[in-house]
Write a protein that holds these residues in place. Sequence first.
Motif, PDB file in Angstrom:
ATOM      1  N   LYS A   1       0.845  -1.200   0.000  1.00  0.00           N
ATOM      2  CA  LYS A   1       0.000   0.000   0.000  1.00  0.00           C
ATOM      3  C   LYS A   1       0.880   1.250   0.000  1.00  0.00           C
ATOM      4  CE  LYS A   1      -4.292  -1.496   2.213  1.00  0.00           C
ATOM      5  NZ  LYS A   1      -5.274  -1.163   3.272  1.00  0.00           N
ATOM      6  N   PHE A   2       0.792   2.017  -1.084  1.00  0.00           N
ATOM      7  CA  PHE A   2       1.556   3.272  -1.133  1.00  0.00           C
ATOM      8  C   PHE A   2       0.886   4.265  -2.073  1.00  0.00           C
ATOM      9  CE2 PHE A   2       3.413   0.539  -4.410  1.00  0.00           C
ATOM     10  CZ  PHE A   2       3.541   1.382  -5.498  1.00  0.00           C
ATOM     11  N   ILE A   3       1.154   5.529  -1.820  1.00  0.00           N
ATOM     12  CA  ILE A   3       0.696   6.603  -2.704  1.00  0.00           C
ATOM     13  C   ILE A   3       1.927   7.148  -3.409  1.00  0.00           C
ATOM     14  CG2 ILE A   3      -0.321   8.909  -2.836  1.00  0.00           C
ATOM     15  CD1 ILE A   3      -2.063   8.134  -0.435  1.00  0.00           C
ATOM     16  N   LEU A   4       1.898   7.107  -4.731  1.00  0.00           N
ATOM     17  CA  LEU A   4       3.037   7.520  -5.536  1.00  0.00           C
ATOM     18  C   LEU A   4       2.819   8.910  -6.120  1.00  0.00           C
ATOM     19  CD1 LEU A   4       5.720   6.950  -7.029  1.00  0.00           C
ATOM     20  CD2 LEU A   4       4.381   5.811  -8.805  1.00  0.00           C
ATOM     21  N   LEU A   5       3.806   9.766  -5.929  1.00  0.00           N
ATOM     22  CA  LEU A   5       3.802  11.107  -6.513  1.00  0.00           C
ATOM     23  C   LEU A   5       4.839  11.171  -7.620  1.00  0.00           C
ATOM     24  CD1 LEU A   5       3.266  14.227  -6.577  1.00  0.00           C
ATOM     25  CD2 LEU A   5       5.041  14.407  -4.811  1.00  0.00           C
ATOM     26  N   ASP A   6       4.421  11.608  -8.797  1.00  0.00           N
ATOM     27  CA  ASP A   6       5.335  11.788  -9.924  1.00  0.00           C
ATOM     28  C   ASP A   6       5.152  13.223 -10.428  1.00  0.00           C
ATOM     29  OD1 ASP A   6       6.911  11.663 -12.166  1.00  0.00           O
ATOM     30  OD2 ASP A   6       5.656  10.224 -13.254  1.00  0.00           O
ATOM     31  N   ILE A   7       6.090  14.094 -10.054  1.00  0.00           N
ATOM     32  CA  ILE A   7       6.008  15.508 -10.458  1.00  0.00           C
ATOM     33  C   ILE A   7       6.723  15.676 -11.788  1.00  0.00           C
ATOM     34  CG2 ILE A   7       6.451  17.899  -9.809  1.00  0.00           C
ATOM     35  CD1 ILE A   7       6.865  16.941  -6.932  1.00  0.00           C
ATOM     36  N   GLY A   8       5.967  15.945 -12.840  1.00  0.00           N
ATOM     37  CA  GLY A   8       6.553  16.149 -14.155  1.00  0.00           C
ATOM     38  C   GLY A   8       6.673  17.613 -14.510  1.00  0.00           C
ATOM     39  N   GLY A   9       7.110  17.864 -15.725  1.00  0.00           N
ATOM     40  CA  GLY A   9       7.241  19.246 -16.176  1.00  0.00           C
ATOM     41  C   GLY A   9       5.912  19.875 -16.520  1.00  0.00           C
ATOM     42  N   GLY A  10       4.992  19.054 -17.079  1.00  0.00           N
ATOM     43  CA  GLY A  10       3.708  19.590 -17.505  1.00  0.00           C
ATOM     44  C   GLY A  10       2.512  19.008 -16.790  1.00  0.00           C
ATOM     45  N   SER A  11       2.720  17.951 -16.017  1.00  0.00           N
ATOM     46  CA  SER A  11       1.612  17.340 -15.274  1.00  0.00           C
ATOM     47  C   SER A  11       2.156  16.685 -14.011  1.00  0.00           C
ATOM     48  CB  SER A  11       0.874  16.290 -16.126  1.00  0.00           C
ATOM     49  OG  SER A  11       1.728  15.204 -16.433  1.00  0.00           O
ATOM     50  N   THR A  12       1.252  16.416 -13.089  1.00  0.00           N
ATOM     51  CA  THR A  12       1.619  15.745 -11.840  1.00  0.00           C
ATOM     52  C   THR A  12       0.684  14.560 -11.660  1.00  0.00           C
ATOM     53  OG1 THR A  12       2.493  17.737 -10.799  1.00  0.00           O
ATOM     54  CG2 THR A  12       1.741  15.981  -9.323  1.00  0.00           C
TER      55      THR A  12
ATOM     56  N   ILE B   1      -0.767  11.364  -9.432  1.00  0.00           N
ATOM     57  CA  ILE B   1      -0.957  10.760  -8.115  1.00  0.00           C
ATOM     58  C   ILE B   1      -1.516   9.358  -8.338  1.00  0.00           C
ATOM     59  CG2 ILE B   1      -2.205  10.843  -5.920  1.00  0.00           C
ATOM     60  CD1 ILE B   1      -0.342  13.115  -5.999  1.00  0.00           C
ATOM     61  N   ILE B   2      -0.822   8.358  -7.805  1.00  0.00           N
ATOM     62  CA  ILE B   2      -1.242   6.968  -7.981  1.00  0.00           C
ATOM     63  C   ILE B   2      -1.406   6.326  -6.606  1.00  0.00           C
ATOM     64  CG2 ILE B   2      -0.690   4.765  -9.068  1.00  0.00           C
ATOM     65  CD1 ILE B   2       1.363   6.423 -10.806  1.00  0.00           C
ATOM     66  N   VAL B   3      -2.570   5.758  -6.364  1.00  0.00           N
ATOM     67  CA  VAL B   3      -2.842   5.089  -5.082  1.00  0.00           C
ATOM     68  C   VAL B   3      -2.835   3.586  -5.340  1.00  0.00           C
ATOM     69  CG1 VAL B   3      -4.472   4.818  -3.182  1.00  0.00           C
ATOM     70  CG2 VAL B   3      -4.216   7.054  -4.294  1.00  0.00           C
ATOM     71  N   ASN B   4      -1.792   2.928  -4.827  1.00  0.00           N
ATOM     72  CA  ASN B   4      -1.639   1.488  -5.047  1.00  0.00           C
ATOM     73  C   ASN B   4      -2.075   0.700  -3.818  1.00  0.00           C
ATOM     74  OD1 ASN B   4      -0.270  -0.665  -6.903  1.00  0.00           O
ATOM     75  ND2 ASN B   4       0.411  -1.150  -4.822  1.00  0.00           N
ATOM     76  N   ASN B   5      -2.954  -0.277  -4.039  1.00  0.00           N
ATOM     77  CA  ASN B   5      -3.425  -1.140  -2.962  1.00  0.00           C
ATOM     78  C   ASN B   5      -3.249  -2.587  -3.415  1.00  0.00           C
ATOM     79  OD1 ASN B   5      -4.717  -2.524  -0.949  1.00  0.00           O
ATOM     80  ND2 ASN B   5      -6.581  -1.282  -0.969  1.00  0.00           N
ATOM     81  N   ASN B   6      -2.092  -3.169  -3.035  1.00  0.00           N
ATOM     82  CA  ASN B   6      -1.747  -4.523  -3.451  1.00  0.00           C
ATOM     83  C   ASN B   6      -1.744  -4.644  -4.975  1.00  0.00           C
ATOM     84  OD1 ASN B   6      -1.392  -5.869  -0.798  1.00  0.00           O
ATOM     85  ND2 ASN B   6      -3.514  -5.231  -0.514  1.00  0.00           N
ATOM     86  N   ASP B   7      -2.679  -5.368  -5.572  1.00  0.00           N
ATOM     87  CA  ASP B   7      -2.658  -5.578  -7.022  1.00  0.00           C
ATOM     88  C   ASP B   7      -3.596  -4.639  -7.784  1.00  0.00           C
ATOM     89  OD1 ASP B   7      -0.804  -7.660  -6.819  1.00  0.00           O
ATOM     90  OD2 ASP B   7      -2.393  -9.128  -6.418  1.00  0.00           O
ATOM     91  N   THR B   8      -4.201  -3.702  -7.092  1.00  0.00           N
ATOM     92  CA  THR B   8      -5.076  -2.730  -7.759  1.00  0.00           C
ATOM     93  C   THR B   8      -4.563  -1.317  -7.504  1.00  0.00           C
ATOM     94  OG1 THR B   8      -6.555  -2.484  -5.853  1.00  0.00           O
ATOM     95  CG2 THR B   8      -7.070  -4.237  -7.433  1.00  0.00           C
ATOM     96  N   TYR B   9      -4.944  -0.401  -8.374  1.00  0.00           N
ATOM     97  CA  TYR B   9      -4.524   0.991  -8.186  1.00  0.00           C
ATOM     98  C   TYR B   9      -5.532   1.943  -8.826  1.00  0.00           C
ATOM     99  CZ  TYR B   9      -2.995   1.310 -13.075  1.00  0.00           C
ATOM    100  OH  TYR B   9      -2.959   1.333 -14.455  1.00  0.00           O
ATOM    101  N   LYS B  10      -5.511   3.164  -8.351  1.00  0.00           N
ATOM    102  CA  LYS B  10      -6.269   4.264  -8.932  1.00  0.00           C
ATOM    103  C   LYS B  10      -5.288   5.394  -9.222  1.00  0.00           C
ATOM    104  CE  LYS B  10     -10.491   2.557  -8.246  1.00  0.00           C
ATOM    105  NZ  LYS B  10     -11.452   2.285  -9.340  1.00  0.00           N
ATOM    106  N   SER B  11      -5.478   6.089 -10.317  1.00  0.00           N
ATOM    107  CA  SER B  11      -4.549   7.172 -10.652  1.00  0.00           C
ATOM    108  C   SER B  11      -5.286   8.374 -11.220  1.00  0.00           C
ATOM    109  CB  SER B  11      -3.511   6.679 -11.667  1.00  0.00           C
ATOM    110  OG  SER B  11      -4.129   6.420 -12.923  1.00  0.00           O
ATOM    111  N   HIS B  12      -4.652   9.523 -11.093  1.00  0.00           N
ATOM    112  CA  HIS B  12      -5.204  10.746 -11.672  1.00  0.00           C
ATOM    113  C   HIS B  12      -4.053  11.640 -12.101  1.00  0.00           C
ATOM    114  CE1 HIS B  12      -8.529  13.566 -12.353  1.00  0.00           C
ATOM    115  NE2 HIS B  12      -7.646  14.496 -12.051  1.00  0.00           N
ATOM    116  N   SER B  13      -4.170  12.211 -13.288  1.00  0.00           N
ATOM    117  CA  SER B  13      -3.170  13.135 -13.805  1.00  0.00           C
ATOM    118  C   SER B  13      -3.689  14.563 -13.630  1.00  0.00           C
ATOM    119  CB  SER B  13      -2.900  12.853 -15.289  1.00  0.00           C
ATOM    120  OG  SER B  13      -1.920  13.729 -15.796  1.00  0.00           O
ATOM    121  N   PHE B  14      -2.947  15.355 -12.875  1.00  0.00           N
ATOM    122  CA  PHE B  14      -3.345  16.740 -12.620  1.00  0.00           C
ATOM    123  C   PHE B  14      -2.606  17.672 -13.577  1.00  0.00           C
ATOM    124  CE2 PHE B  14      -4.204  14.369  -8.799  1.00  0.00           C
ATOM    125  CZ  PHE B  14      -5.439  14.847  -8.390  1.00  0.00           C
TER     126      PHE B  14
END
Length: 304
Positions: free
Chosen positions: A130-141, A143-156
């Motif tokens: 279980k972890f929340i991944l932050l990927d700060i890019g140049g044009g978007s950010t 956020i990925i929420v990983n729960n074992n073998d499933t995940y939810k993500s959103h590009s801001f």
Amino acid sequence: MNEVVSIDLGSNSFRVLKYDCRNEKILAEYNEVVGMADGLVETNRISKDAMQRVIEAINKSVEIVNYDTKKAVAVTTAAMRKAKNNQEVLKYFKDETGVDFTIIDGKEEARLTLLAVKYALKREKINSSKFILLDIGGGSTEIIVNNNDTYKSHSFDFGIVTMTQEYLHYHALNSDLEKRKKEIKKYLDSLEINLDDYTFVATAGTPTTVAAVKLGQDFFSYDKDVVNGTIVNLDDLQTCLTLLSNSSKEEITKLVGRGRVEFIEVGIFIYQAIYEVLGKSESIVLDDGLREGVAINACLKCKT
């Protein structure tokens, strides 16, 4: 396929990786700041100067990594998604170098980055359930929420380059960050999860730079093997901001590398804002990101 070459062309960085599929090892790599999103906020176009910088970076990477450009698995992200002249630019890149870039959306970017991070967490012997991944890019950010073998993500729709171009004064930046924090919190609330159950993991240039500064490294002594798995806390962010504010442009360039000087402070403010939204005091930093995910994904496809 025993080897694969992946290319990640971001809003600011150009990154190439030659990867050994069988042994899951990096054979060679190349990184360069190309500033592809320079002027994008004002014009909605990739400039001719930026295009030329990418062409030159591709040619340099071929010399160092030694690969066939036509066989490379190449992706490009937020800046190219936004640019009105993206098809013209991609055709130019292919005609001039042989590299055939694919524009990937935020969902695919998140999936591939998550794939790399899961491999990295396993390699570093860190719990990856279980972890929340932050990927700060140049044009978007992302956020990925990983729960074992499933995940939810959103590009801001904000990143260190576009936010720097849009906001030249701290007060304007601070005001926008407050809006972005509410936007991210709303997304996380919609998932109905307990944030306390999740580890905070961060990747991309800003977190790795802060981690490197904490470890006493600069751009020229950067060692990703040492950076990987580093714990960065809020005090480390403040220490880095203080160091930047008390340093000359030349000193900052030595610390973070050319092409990153004008963006690193904004990147740290974004990083800090995510800490606040998550209610976390520390994060685990990893160097692995999109290009590694692209390579691993290509290897997995060949096995099936």
